[in-house]
Write a protein that holds these residues in place. Structure first.
Motif, PDB file in Angstrom:
ATOM      1  N   ALA A   1       0.831  -1.206   0.000  1.00 45.07           N
ATOM      2  CA  ALA A   1       0.000   0.000   0.000  1.00 45.07           C
ATOM      3  C   ALA A   1       0.865   1.255   0.000  1.00 45.07           C
ATOM      4  O   ALA A   1       0.570   2.231  -0.696  1.00 45.07           O
ATOM      5  CB  ALA A   1      -0.950  -0.011   1.195  1.00 45.07           C
TER       6      ALA A   1
ATOM      7  N   ARG B   1       1.053   4.052  -2.984  1.00 44.07           N
ATOM      8  CA  ARG B   1       0.790   5.460  -2.671  1.00 44.07           C
ATOM      9  C   ARG B   1       1.841   6.352  -3.315  1.00 44.07           C
ATOM     10  O   ARG B   1       1.527   7.346  -3.976  1.00 44.07           O
ATOM     11  CB  ARG B   1       0.765   5.656  -1.155  1.00 44.07           C
TER      12      ARG B   1
ATOM     13  N   TYR C   1      -6.148   3.446  -6.198  1.00 40.89           N
ATOM     14  CA  TYR C   1      -5.547   3.137  -4.896  1.00 40.89           C
ATOM     15  C   TYR C   1      -6.520   2.348  -4.021  1.00 40.89           C
ATOM     16  O   TYR C   1      -6.132   1.376  -3.363  1.00 40.89           O
ATOM     17  CB  TYR C   1      -5.110   4.427  -4.192  1.00 40.89           C
ATOM     18  N   ARG C   2      -7.788   2.732  -4.030  1.00 38.49           N
ATOM     19  CA  ARG C   2      -8.780   1.976  -3.274  1.00 38.49           C
ATOM     20  C   ARG C   2      -8.872   0.539  -3.790  1.00 38.49           C
ATOM     21  O   ARG C   2      -8.913  -0.421  -3.006  1.00 38.49           O
ATOM     22  CB  ARG C   2     -10.153   2.653  -3.366  1.00 38.49           C
TER      23      ARG C   2
ATOM     24  N   SER D   1      -6.624  -1.193  -5.531  1.00 39.21           N
ATOM     25  CA  SER D   1      -5.387  -1.951  -5.294  1.00 39.21           C
ATOM     26  C   SER D   1      -5.287  -2.415  -3.852  1.00 39.21           C
ATOM     27  O   SER D   1      -4.913  -3.566  -3.580  1.00 39.21           O
ATOM     28  CB  SER D   1      -4.171  -1.095  -5.658  1.00 39.21           C
ATOM     29  N   CYS D   2      -5.615  -1.539  -2.916  1.00 40.33           N
ATOM     30  CA  CYS D   2      -5.551  -1.926  -1.505  1.00 40.33           C
ATOM     31  C   CYS D   2      -6.551  -3.038  -1.201  1.00 40.33           C
ATOM     32  O   CYS D   2      -6.253  -3.964  -0.430  1.00 40.33           O
ATOM     33  CB  CYS D   2      -5.810  -0.714  -0.607  1.00 40.33           C
TER      34      CYS D   2
ATOM     35  N   PRO E   1     -10.475   2.633   1.608  1.00 42.57           N
ATOM     36  CA  PRO E   1      -9.567   1.655   2.210  1.00 42.57           C
ATOM     37  C   PRO E   1      -9.491   1.811   3.715  1.00 42.57           C
ATOM     38  O   PRO E   1      -9.799   2.868   4.266  1.00 42.57           O
ATOM     39  CB  PRO E   1      -8.220   1.994   1.554  1.00 42.57           C
TER      40      PRO E   1
END
Length: 356
Positions: A84, A88, A289-290, A292-293, A338
């Motif tokens: 994560a 980022r 990002y949401r 992937s996490c 996330p």
């Protein structure tokens, strides 16, 4: 010991970045992302640097993607925090590249996949050669196109981006240009002379001397069935249309899709459709990002990397195993905020660099 995974230097008025892990096809890790970002931050305000150029060492490609072996270890036994943190910083770097105030010239020679697309295809000048193979292959490892990939693919003409995202297909130079993933074709043999010219000339002047017409790709001739089949509302319907089209290439595409993670396929289609509505790269990166996490706590990412890279048996056991078993709730979970702090990028600023 000095980390030489990214080589940085100035030559004339050009800042040069060379990804230098040829044994791993220049796969990106967290330290490399930080090193590139620090160099760009320093050069942005250095009047002696007028152009930035990124390429890859080893002659096989710019970059084959992120270091997925590290992601596999972290997701399997480390809780996912390191991955994560890597994403980022990587996605922040992708946004920096897209908004860079000086020409950012990406030499997309050879293999350019995943994270390699992220450090190249957001640049202001993107060069492919006859050796280029460009792809977002994430669905094959139970993942979803990231590094701004859903933004780029959503902007491709018609449904070409959906086709590339779901099948994980790679494209050569002509199709990369058609899909908006690159801007110029330069013969590989001309790259040394181009790179030398970029150290002392304006980018446009150097390009004028070396850019040539690209070899024809194949996707333009396939637009009719691609646009019709991939406009369907669900992955299941996409596959049905492909199989019913009577076109051999469409049947091959359906077979390629059905070998991928069912969950990743459904999340990818949703991410692409959402990306079209979100508009700016920054908003799409925040969405990625949401997603992937969320993938870190889903079974298919670890299993996909195991099958393709760790054990190399090429026989992933997806869970759920079929498209029909993946529910709307399963997909929605990937777009929820996330557990860790969300990625928040500054609003989009005007693009820098030079016109494409």
């Amino acid at each position: 010991m000095t980390d030489e995974s990214v080589l940085l230097r100035t030559e004339g008025h050009a800042g040069r970045i060379t990804l230098n892990r040829p044994g791993a096809l220049n796969a990106l890790d967290h330290a490399m992302v930080r090193r590139i970002d620090e160099a760009l931050a320093a050069w942005e305000h250095d009047p002696a640097v007028r152009t930035v150029v990124i390429d890859g060492a080893g002659g096989r490609g710019l970059c084959a993607g992120g270091d997925i072996r590290s992601i596999h270890r972290d997701a399997s036994s480390g809780g996912g925090a390191a991955s994560a943190a890597f994403w980022r910083d990587e996605y922040r770097l992708n946004a920096r590249i897209a908004r860079y105030r000086k020409p950012y010239v990406a030499v997309m020679d050879g293999i350019v996949m995943g994270g390699g697309v992220g450090v190249s295809a957001h640049g202001s000048v993107r060069i492919v050669t006859e050796r280029s193979r460009v792809a977002m292959p994430e669905t094959g490892i139970g993942f979803v196109p990231d590094v701004g990939g859903t933004h780029l693919l959503a902007l491709a003409p018609g449904e070409l981006g959906t086709h590339l995202a779901l099948t994980a297909a790679s494209v050569g130079p002509g199709d990369a240009l058609l899909c908006g993933l690159a801007d110029h074709f330069v013969a590989a043999a001309s790259l040394p002379a181009l790179l030398d010219d970029l150290t002392r000339e304006e980018v446009a002047d150097a390009l004028d001397r070396h850019v040539r017409p690209a070899p024809a790709g194949g996707l333009a001739a396939d637009r009719e069935w691609i646009d019709r089949c991939y406009a369907a509302g669900t992955v299941e319907e996409v596959v049905d249309r492909l199989l019913d089209s009577g076109v051999p290439a469409a049947k091959e595409a359906a077979e390629a899709i059905l070998a991928k993670s069912p969950t990743a396929l459904k999340v990818t289609l949703a991410a692409l459709r959402r990306a079209r509505r979100l508009g700016s790269l920054e908003r799409v990166l925040e969405q990625e990002y949401r997603v992937s996490c969320a993938a870190l706590s889903a079974p298919d990412l670890v299993e996909g990397i195991r099958a393709q890279v760790i054990d190399k048996d090429r026989s992933p056991r997806w869970s759920p195993a079929t498209l029909a078993e993946v529910t709307e709730e399963d997909v929605a979970r990937f777009f929820a905020p996330p557990g860790a702090p969300a990625l928040s990028l500054a609003p989009a600023a005007p693009l820098g660099g030079v016109p494409r």
